[in-house]
Structures are given as C-alpha cells and as structure tokens.
Design a protein around this motif. Structure first.
Motif, short mmCIF file in Angstrom:
data_model
loop_
_atom_site.label_atom_id
_atom_site.label_comp_id
_atom_site.label_asym_id
_atom_site.label_seq_id
_atom_site.Cartn_x
_atom_site.Cartn_y
_atom_site.Cartn_z
N PRO A 113 -1.30 -0.53 -7.88
CA PRO A 113 -2.65 -1.08 -7.80
C PRO A 113 -3.11 -1.57 -6.42
N ALA A 114 -2.25 -1.58 -5.40
CA ALA A 114 -2.61 -2.22 -4.13
C ALA A 114 -3.86 -1.64 -3.47
N ALA A 115 -4.05 -0.33 -3.59
CA ALA A 115 -5.20 0.30 -2.95
C ALA A 115 -6.54 -0.11 -3.57
N LYS A 116 -6.48 -0.80 -4.69
CA LYS A 116 -7.71 -1.33 -5.28
C LYS A 116 -8.30 -2.44 -4.42
N VAL A 117 -7.49 -3.00 -3.55
CA VAL A 117 -7.97 -4.00 -2.59
C VAL A 117 -8.46 -3.23 -1.37
N GLU A 118 -9.77 -3.12 -1.23
CA GLU A 118 -10.33 -2.32 -0.14
C GLU A 118 -10.16 -2.99 1.22
N GLU A 119 -10.12 -4.32 1.24
CA GLU A 119 -10.02 -5.04 2.51
C GLU A 119 -8.79 -5.95 2.52
N GLY A 120 -7.64 -5.35 2.24
CA GLY A 120 -6.40 -6.12 2.17
C GLY A 120 -5.93 -6.66 3.50
N HIS A 121 -6.44 -6.11 4.59
CA HIS A 121 -6.02 -6.58 5.92
C HIS A 121 -7.05 -7.54 6.53
N SER A 122 -7.95 -8.02 5.70
CA SER A 122 -8.91 -9.02 6.18
C SER A 122 -8.94 -10.19 5.21
N ASN A 138 -7.42 -8.33 -9.82
CA ASN A 138 -7.57 -9.07 -11.07
C ASN A 138 -6.19 -9.43 -11.62
N SER A 139 -6.18 -10.13 -12.72
CA SER A 139 -4.94 -10.61 -13.31
C SER A 139 -3.98 -9.48 -13.67
N GLU A 140 -4.50 -8.46 -14.31
CA GLU A 140 -3.65 -7.34 -14.75
C GLU A 140 -3.00 -6.63 -13.57
N ASP A 141 -3.79 -6.34 -12.54
CA ASP A 141 -3.25 -5.62 -11.38
C ASP A 141 -2.33 -6.50 -10.53
N ASN A 148 5.30 -7.33 -10.57
CA ASN A 148 6.47 -6.77 -11.28
C ASN A 148 7.06 -5.57 -10.55
N LEU A 149 6.22 -4.76 -9.95
CA LEU A 149 6.72 -3.62 -9.17
C LEU A 149 7.52 -4.11 -7.96
N LEU A 150 7.02 -5.15 -7.30
CA LEU A 150 7.75 -5.70 -6.15
C LEU A 150 9.07 -6.31 -6.58
N LYS A 151 9.07 -7.01 -7.71
CA LYS A 151 10.33 -7.59 -8.22
C LYS A 151 11.34 -6.49 -8.54
N LEU A 187 0.82 -1.21 0.00
CA LEU A 187 0.00 0.00 0.00
C LEU A 187 0.86 1.26 0.00
N GLU A 188 1.89 1.26 0.81
CA GLU A 188 2.74 2.44 0.94
C GLU A 188 3.56 2.70 -0.33
N CYS A 189 4.13 1.65 -0.88
CA CYS A 189 5.05 1.81 -2.00
C CYS A 189 4.36 1.73 -3.36
N HIS A 190 3.24 1.05 -3.43
CA HIS A 190 2.55 0.86 -4.72
C HIS A 190 1.04 0.97 -4.55
N PRO A 191 0.56 2.17 -4.14
CA PRO A 191 -0.87 2.31 -3.90
C PRO A 191 -1.72 2.01 -5.15
#
Length: 151
Positions: free
Chosen positions: A39-48, A55-58, A64-67, A33-37
C-alpha cells in the motif's frame, strides 16, 4: 527538519506519533515504496510533510508487511546491502575548498574543516542512514496508529 507522523487513533499510545529527521525518513520511506508499493504507493507525497498518509486498513497492512520482513531477515539484508552501496560510492570534491584542502574565506583560514584538508568528502547520500531498528519502530507505530498523516 523532521517528518512528524501522526496517528489517527489518539487513544493508543503506541500509535500516536512517529518522528524521523529527514535524513532517516527518506531511506525508510524508500524501503516501504520499493518493497511494498501496495500500500505505500497510495501515499502520493510520502517524502514531504504535506499531510498525506494512509487509512487504517493500509497502515495496518504496511505495518504487518514490515514486521514480516523483519522476522524473515529481509530488513537486515536490505540494511547490509544499503550500507555496502553507500560505502562504495566514490569520494566527491569538497565544495568548501574546491578540492584543495585549504580554505581562505570569511569562515576558515587554513586547513579546510569540511574535509580535514583532504580535498574530498563522502558522497552526500551517506548522510541518509537506513537502520533496521527504525523500521521496527515504524512498523510498531503502523499497526497501532489507525491511519496516519505525515506533517
């Protein structure tokens, strides 16, 4: 309790399943979330473990961003800063003995086993590790999963 992350592409073994206990998952997802909002912020409930995900694209984009972060040393730098911050947190009063170092309850009579008689314990936040190898494993999962759900 764990966070079970299931890939949408069951035919790819590298993208079928990723698991973290809650202690490791929260710092990992916070990094995303901090480094790659996007696409990560598209997950509204990432901590649950409510079934939210990407989706596949995101998923591929985040993987790839993490790599790239791993190759550039950004994850290692983040890990080092994270560990230093955790180590710098002040000790807290032991809630089991109220800071006395002695317990006299139904479980322990004598020296407090939670703080070893010191009356203080590390910050609760120290239970949440951030480890570069965890990011490596998650990135590999993401580029192979075809989208995911956190269950």
């Amino acid at each position: 309790m764990g966070m079970d992350v299931y890939g949408d592409e069951p035919s790819n073994p590298k993208g079928q399943y990723f698991r973290n206990n809650v202690w490791s998952w929260h710092p990992l997802w916070n990094y995303c979330l901090e480094c790659h909002p996007d696409p990560a912020a598209k997950v509204e409930e990432g901590h649950s473990n409510s079934g939210d995900g990407l989706n596949s694209e995101d998923s591929l984009k985040l993987g790839n961003l993490l790599k790239k972060d791993l190759l550039l040393g950004k994850v290692k730098s983040y890990e080092d800063k994270y560990k230093k911050r955790i180590e710098s947190l002040p000790l807290q009063e032991c809630s089991h003995c109220q800071g006395t170092g002695i317990r006299n309850d139904a479980y322990v009579q004598g020296t407090c086993n939670a703080c070893d008689g010191k009356g203080q314990v590390k910050s609760f936040e120290s239970n949440y590790p951030f480890i570069e190898s965890n990011v490596e494993e998650f990135a590999e999962f993401l580029v192979n999963c075809g989208g995911f759900k956190i269950c």
